[in-house]
Motif scaffolding. Sequence first.
Motif, PDB file in Angstrom:
ATOM      1  N   LEU A   1       0.828  -1.210   0.000  1.00  0.00           N
ATOM      2  CA  LEU A   1       0.000   0.000   0.000  1.00  0.00           C
ATOM      3  C   LEU A   1       0.858   1.253   0.000  1.00  0.00           C
ATOM      4  O   LEU A   1       0.530   2.246  -0.666  1.00  0.00           O
ATOM      5  N   GLN A   2       1.973   1.239   0.713  1.00  0.00           N
ATOM      6  CA  GLN A   2       2.882   2.386   0.687  1.00  0.00           C
ATOM      7  C   GLN A   2       3.400   2.638  -0.725  1.00  0.00           C
ATOM      8  O   GLN A   2       3.472   3.798  -1.171  1.00  0.00           O
ATOM      9  N   ASP A   3       3.746   1.596  -1.445  1.00  0.00           N
ATOM     10  CA  ASP A   3       4.237   1.756  -2.815  1.00  0.00           C
ATOM     11  C   ASP A   3       3.145   2.254  -3.746  1.00  0.00           C
ATOM     12  O   ASP A   3       3.367   3.167  -4.553  1.00  0.00           O
ATOM     13  N   LEU A   4       1.958   1.659  -3.663  1.00  0.00           N
ATOM     14  CA  LEU A   4       0.892   1.981  -4.611  1.00  0.00           C
ATOM     15  C   LEU A   4       0.330   3.375  -4.386  1.00  0.00           C
ATOM     16  O   LEU A   4      -0.141   4.019  -5.336  1.00  0.00           O
ATOM     17  N   PHE A   5       0.346   3.866  -3.167  1.00  0.00           N
ATOM     18  CA  PHE A   5      -0.195   5.187  -2.884  1.00  0.00           C
ATOM     19  C   PHE A   5       0.802   6.307  -3.145  1.00  0.00           C
ATOM     20  O   PHE A   5       0.439   7.479  -3.048  1.00  0.00           O
ATOM     21  N   THR A   6       2.041   5.978  -3.432  1.00  0.00           N
ATOM     22  CA  THR A   6       3.030   7.021  -3.671  1.00  0.00           C
ATOM     23  C   THR A   6       2.795   7.676  -5.022  1.00  0.00           C
ATOM     24  O   THR A   6       2.271   7.052  -5.955  1.00  0.00           O
ATOM     25  N   ASN A   7       3.189   8.935  -5.145  1.00  0.00           N
ATOM     26  CA  ASN A   7       3.000   9.659  -6.396  1.00  0.00           C
ATOM     27  C   ASN A   7       4.229   9.585  -7.292  1.00  0.00           C
ATOM     28  O   ASN A   7       4.251  10.178  -8.373  1.00  0.00           O
ATOM     29  N   THR A   8       5.243   8.870  -6.854  1.00  0.00           N
ATOM     30  CA  THR A   8       6.462   8.738  -7.657  1.00  0.00           C
ATOM     31  C   THR A   8       6.330   7.568  -8.625  1.00  0.00           C
ATOM     32  O   THR A   8       5.463   6.708  -8.469  1.00  0.00           O
TER      33      THR A   8
ATOM     34  N   ILE B   1      -3.125  -8.407  -9.205  1.00  0.00           N
ATOM     35  CA  ILE B   1      -4.569  -8.369  -8.958  1.00  0.00           C
ATOM     36  C   ILE B   1      -5.169  -9.769  -9.040  1.00  0.00           C
ATOM     37  O   ILE B   1      -5.939 -10.193  -8.162  1.00  0.00           O
ATOM     38  N   VAL B   2      -4.826 -10.513 -10.092  1.00  0.00           N
ATOM     39  CA  VAL B   2      -5.407 -11.840 -10.312  1.00  0.00           C
ATOM     40  C   VAL B   2      -5.000 -12.799  -9.198  1.00  0.00           C
ATOM     41  O   VAL B   2      -5.843 -13.490  -8.596  1.00  0.00           O
ATOM     42  N   VAL B   3      -3.700 -12.856  -8.896  1.00  0.00           N
ATOM     43  CA  VAL B   3      -3.203 -13.819  -7.911  1.00  0.00           C
ATOM     44  C   VAL B   3      -3.729 -13.494  -6.512  1.00  0.00           C
ATOM     45  O   VAL B   3      -4.216 -14.385  -5.784  1.00  0.00           O
ATOM     46  N   LYS B   4      -3.651 -12.239  -6.125  1.00  0.00           N
ATOM     47  CA  LYS B   4      -4.097 -11.865  -4.782  1.00  0.00           C
ATOM     48  C   LYS B   4      -5.610 -12.045  -4.612  1.00  0.00           C
ATOM     49  O   LYS B   4      -6.074 -12.396  -3.525  1.00  0.00           O
ATOM     50  N   LEU B   5      -6.367 -11.823  -5.692  1.00  0.00           N
ATOM     51  CA  LEU B   5      -7.803 -12.050  -5.610  1.00  0.00           C
ATOM     52  C   LEU B   5      -8.109 -13.519  -5.360  1.00  0.00           C
ATOM     53  O   LEU B   5      -8.988 -13.868  -4.548  1.00  0.00           O
ATOM     54  N   LEU B   6      -7.391 -14.409  -6.024  1.00  0.00           N
ATOM     55  CA  LEU B   6      -7.589 -15.840  -5.813  1.00  0.00           C
ATOM     56  C   LEU B   6      -7.122 -16.267  -4.422  1.00  0.00           C
ATOM     57  O   LEU B   6      -7.757 -17.103  -3.769  1.00  0.00           O
ATOM     58  N   VAL B   7      -6.023 -15.680  -3.959  1.00  0.00           N
ATOM     59  CA  VAL B   7      -5.502 -16.044  -2.637  1.00  0.00           C
ATOM     60  C   VAL B   7      -6.497 -15.672  -1.542  1.00  0.00           C
ATOM     61  O   VAL B   7      -6.802 -16.481  -0.652  1.00  0.00           O
ATOM     62  N   ILE B   8      -7.025 -14.449  -1.572  1.00  0.00           N
ATOM     63  CA  ILE B   8      -7.958 -14.033  -0.521  1.00  0.00           C
ATOM     64  C   ILE B   8      -9.271 -14.810  -0.634  1.00  0.00           C
ATOM     65  O   ILE B   8      -9.925 -15.109   0.376  1.00  0.00           O
TER      66      ILE B   8
ATOM     67  N   LEU C   1      -6.278  -3.370  -0.750  1.00  0.00           N
ATOM     68  CA  LEU C   1      -5.002  -3.452  -1.464  1.00  0.00           C
ATOM     69  C   LEU C   1      -5.203  -3.829  -2.937  1.00  0.00           C
ATOM     70  O   LEU C   1      -4.597  -3.232  -3.838  1.00  0.00           O
ATOM     71  N   ILE C   2      -6.052  -4.814  -3.202  1.00  0.00           N
ATOM     72  CA  ILE C   2      -6.298  -5.223  -4.592  1.00  0.00           C
ATOM     73  C   ILE C   2      -6.922  -4.062  -5.369  1.00  0.00           C
ATOM     74  O   ILE C   2      -6.572  -3.818  -6.534  1.00  0.00           O
ATOM     75  N   GLY C   3      -7.833  -3.323  -4.727  1.00  0.00           N
ATOM     76  CA  GLY C   3      -8.409  -2.155  -5.386  1.00  0.00           C
ATOM     77  C   GLY C   3      -7.375  -1.080  -5.665  1.00  0.00           C
ATOM     78  O   GLY C   3      -7.419  -0.411  -6.715  1.00  0.00           O
ATOM     79  N   ALA C   4      -6.421  -0.909  -4.735  1.00  0.00           N
ATOM     80  CA  ALA C   4      -5.348   0.056  -4.968  1.00  0.00           C
ATOM     81  C   ALA C   4      -4.499  -0.357  -6.170  1.00  0.00           C
ATOM     82  O   ALA C   4      -4.104   0.489  -6.992  1.00  0.00           O
ATOM     83  N   ALA C   5      -4.234  -1.663  -6.297  1.00  0.00           N
ATOM     84  CA  ALA C   5      -3.483  -2.150  -7.460  1.00  0.00           C
ATOM     85  C   ALA C   5      -4.278  -1.941  -8.749  1.00  0.00           C
ATOM     86  O   ALA C   5      -3.713  -1.579  -9.798  1.00  0.00           O
TER      87      ALA C   5
END
Length: 803
Positions: A428-435, A461-468, A486-490
């Motif tokens: 989440l820290q990586d995905l929310f960054t503006n860099t 997105i695909v893998v994490k959706l299946l994992v959860i 997190l998946i929505g952020a991705a």
Amino acid sequence: MQNTKFSSGNALATLRTSISSLHPGQPESEDLDVQMKNIIANAPSHRDLVSSAQPEATAYGAYHDASMNAQVMSSARRANLRSSGGREKLEDNDELDTLDPDGLKKGEGGVSYMSEEHRGQHAILDKLAQPSRLHTLIFIILLGILSGFLMVLFLLTTGLIQKWHGQFVDLSEDIYARTFLVFFYQASWLMLAVFVTKNIQPLSAGSGIPEMKSMLSGVNIPGYLSPATFTAKVLGLGCVIGCGAFIGIEGPAVHWTSAIAEMLMKWKPFQYIGSTQVLRHQVLSTACAIGIASTFGAPVGGVLFSLEVTAAYFLTANYAKCFLGATSAAICIKILSSYTGLSLFQTSFGESPFSRGELIFFAFTGTLGGALGSLFTILVENLILWRRSHPKLLGSSYYMWTLLICLVANLVCFPYWSFMRTSIFGCLQDLFTNTDLRTNPASNADWNQHPGIIFNLFMFIVVKLLVITFAITCPTPAGIFTPIFLIGAALGRLVGEILAQAYPDGLEDGYAISPGGYAVVGAAAMATGSTATISTAIIAFELTGEMRHLVPTLLAVLCALGVSNLMNGSFYDMISRLRGLPYLSSPKNPQSYLLMASQVMDEGFSSVNNMMTAVQLAKVLEASPNKLIFPLVESVDSMLLIGCIHRKGLDYIIRRTLLSHVIRLKQQGKGTKGDEIMRKAEGEGKSTVTHSKQAHADPMAEINLRAESASGALKRRGADEIQVKADGVTQQVIDLDIQTKINFDSAHFAWLVDASPYQVVEETPLAKVYHMLMMLGASRIYVTRLGALVGEVSTEHLASQKL
């Protein structure tokens, strides 16, 4: 036995204790959903429960009000009051007149008088029983502080376990050896989590939000807020989160905060809250808000989210209490975080983060997020149904199923992509960054590894959706909000990266596209798609501190909500349906609103009446072992509704009738037979009743001793044996064919009767019945015709019908 003079509060506490009993233990089942259905079947509402932990003042006030109230006193007794010369006079016409309540003095002719001293004590205790608003506010603040402290302690502890995880994995540099070490470490903790959940309290598995939603709608789930459930929830979730499993904590936080509230309500200074149905409902609603607020440090979003997912109707008077508790938890977390190093996400998207032309892409992101969130709900529902229809495939036990999911998840995630094995917080820290993630050296993972950031985000997105989807079906405590967030952020970051590469200079001059902004929008949108709530936007704002994306986030959330409602609705509602939680939602078929109460009522009900003998009452209890609330009618012929009575109260009446029978046998010189009856009824090798002369002089003391003995046995032996003991009393009454008339209008039994149950007439529209059940939190409403009982409408009965 010593002859004891009962002080104020002692006798009524005795009466309260003597009717308390536990629900029978549930048989072990390999399907937690089936076990949940068994536990909540015929569970009483908050209003129906007879609390066994009321303070003495409240117990005395309840007894005094019920015993002396004109609604439950017969006309003959009121005449006696008027003829007694101003003294409060009670005449008991049943065969238990030797068992006198505390504070009543024997007069001539078997008539009992209440002394001036005891009348004054009753008045003082009634005054003291009045709940204090200041005490309620102190309770809420204390609950918020305890919840915040527990959350910080929980995060620090799980962080330490995750640190051990990293040190354990670093024992080898070979990627496949590291994969095995990760699997071994995670599997060990997960097996411990399954063991704790299954052996301490199976009710601790899952989220907790669907169950709290049902409880706030008026259904009580026995043992769901017990200390054992709290312990299993915290320990089980700690093992799951500590090992790095892809699971959230918001649902369990709601559950354990509600359990803390329940335990605080048993503490003497706050017992009046638990004994007052309205206050208890408000406190549990506040606990849900505090649980969400403590999870994210977001008091506003926490309150709104808890209202959306747990309440069909909300009392605005409780609004301030929710914010007070949520703010207390957030302040506690903020203060402790400054010492522990915990921090939330911080973003900075510039003064002009988006252009007007991007609004259409934000709406598109919201639509995608809503569709993906609904797809997650559909996948989980079908997976659960598939497992139920194929119980012997892919592991027939909880342990094998959990090990299989852990093995596959590690084989897919760990060896190949660094971002797949990064923690939720780091991603989440990586995905929310503006860099730019392709060139940012401060990233927690390499998002630009071959074949590129676009493909990597898609695979994430695909893998994490299946994992959860698979992880949420494990028999451990688990939440969904954080993984879905997190998946929505991705997803949002993926849309933002595509737009940034397609329009390097932005859609308009001076408005460069910010992929981080799309990540915030996507996170809120997908959370909305799975939970069908709007408050996820507020949580996103409080988590990131980013208010400049207010308009696009709300736009995306509304689009996601529309898609979610069209596809499948809320994840929590789906779990409620699968577990058989009796939660009422408004009828989906418009034609249902044309129905009346007489068309949906249950006519196959059991009732008790004022003409019953002890053996008839015992047979009714034997014939309805799962029924907890019985309507009380005048007679079988008239069926005139008088009130309703809890099974605990009927069990108390049966016990007292049996004791009276034993005393009568002793007075007739048949003491040996009386001893034998008591031994059989108690199910013990020896009688728990002392048969001294002093005991006969004060039989209420015998009830006190028996109640204490039952309480001690309750702690030692558990619910199953205690239920057998109660059944033994009932069976003894049947075997002895005791024909004692049960007078529910007597001073001894009137306080057990609820003289004002919810009732409607046959022609009442179904819409009004629905509103009464949902708004009042009732579990059942009785249907009458000219005052005569003709049926009942219960939450379970309506929920089982497809209206």
